[in-house]
Design an enzyme around this catalytic site. Structure first.
Site, PDB file in Angstrom:
ATOM      1  CG  ASP A 181      -7.063  -9.409   5.726  1.00  0.00           C
ATOM      2  OD1 ASP A 181      -7.445  -9.979   4.247  1.00  0.00           O
ATOM      3  OD2 ASP A 181      -6.686 -10.652   5.886  1.00  0.00           O
ATOM      4  CD  GLU A 219      -9.311  -6.514   3.170  1.00  0.00           C
ATOM      5  OE1 GLU A 219      -9.415  -7.565   3.110  1.00  0.00           O
ATOM      6  OE2 GLU A 219      -7.833  -6.064   3.104  1.00  0.00           O
TER       7      GLU A 219
END
EC number: 3.1.26.3
Length: 242
Positions: free
Chosen positions: A63, A135
């Site tokens: 992320d 992610e």
């Protein structure tokens, strides 16, 4: 479930993962890192593996890496946009629906390792699960190959689609141009479609933006809306240079 079953699933993953990385033209060295990136907690629970062997820590890292990578891309590509617009763009690009779009373009969900129950209830196509895996993969790629590899991946999978109609509205250049013209008291802005080419499933539209009835820029896109946005972007950038 038995260890034999787990090993069979991992062997199948290894082959599919190698094929995927070849398709993406990416190198890798540490295979277990990627196995973890695609291991959902349900898979870990089914085989009584270490409770931190799932992909959530890599998701956390990925992320942050995505935010940095997208921030640099937007900073370079849109030198005229203020911080507020860049922040809005980045938030839209790295949000769950957008990550699912990127993941689906390369069928990343077929690599996810799921528990039996999660598989049966449609976990493989669940948006939150798919975006988390995307992610986590970015996090693993960063640890294994560095930021350059993440940039290479993003150039293929993310950046070309930032202005796709699916993500349109991230930057509304029609509004940006209209506001600029209003500040400069330059007159009325209109748009017109001037060309359509290609088969119905793959049309290419060309639009032009007019200022007081005079053409000032053209743009092309896969939809009329996208072609107008492209025309507005060019007109906006040209006007800012004057």
């Amino acid at each position: 479930m038995t260890n034999h079953k787990k090993e069979a699933l991992l062997q199948n993953f290894n082959k599919k993962f190698a094929d995927k990385m070849h398709m993406l033209k990416l190198n890798y060295d540490h295979l277990p890192l990627y196995q973890q990136a695609f291991s959902h907690s349900s898979f870990i629970n089914d085989f009584n593996m270490d409770r931190l062997a799932h992909n959530e820590r890599l998701e956390f890292l990925g992320d942050a890496v995505l935010e940095l990578t997208v921030s640099r891309y937007l900073f370079d590509k849109y030198p005229e946009l203020p911080e507020g617009n860049l922040t809005k763009m980045r938030a839209t690009i790295v949000c769950e629906p957008s990550l699912v779009i990127f993941a689906n373009k390369i069928q990343l969900n077929e690599l996810i390792l799921l528990g039996k129950g999660e598989e049966k209830t449609g976990g493989r196509t669940r948006p939150s699960l798919v975006s988390d895996a995307f992610e986590a993969f970015v996090g693993a790629l960063y640890l294994d190959q560095g930021l350059d590899a993440v940039w290479q991946f993003s150039e293929e999978v993310i950046f070309p689609h930032v202005e796709d109609d699916e993500l349109m509205g991230v930057v509304d250049f029609k509004t940006q141009f209209q506001e600029l013209i209003h500040r400069l008291s330059k007159g009325n802005v209109t748009y017109r479609l001037i060309d359509e080419q290609g088969p119905a499933h793959h049309r290419l539209f060309t639009s032009e933006v007019l200022l007081e009835g005079e053409p000032v820029a053209k743009g092309q896109g896969r939809t009329k809306k996208e072609s107008e946005q492209k025309a507005a972007e060019k007109a906006y950038n040209d006007m800012k240079k004057k």
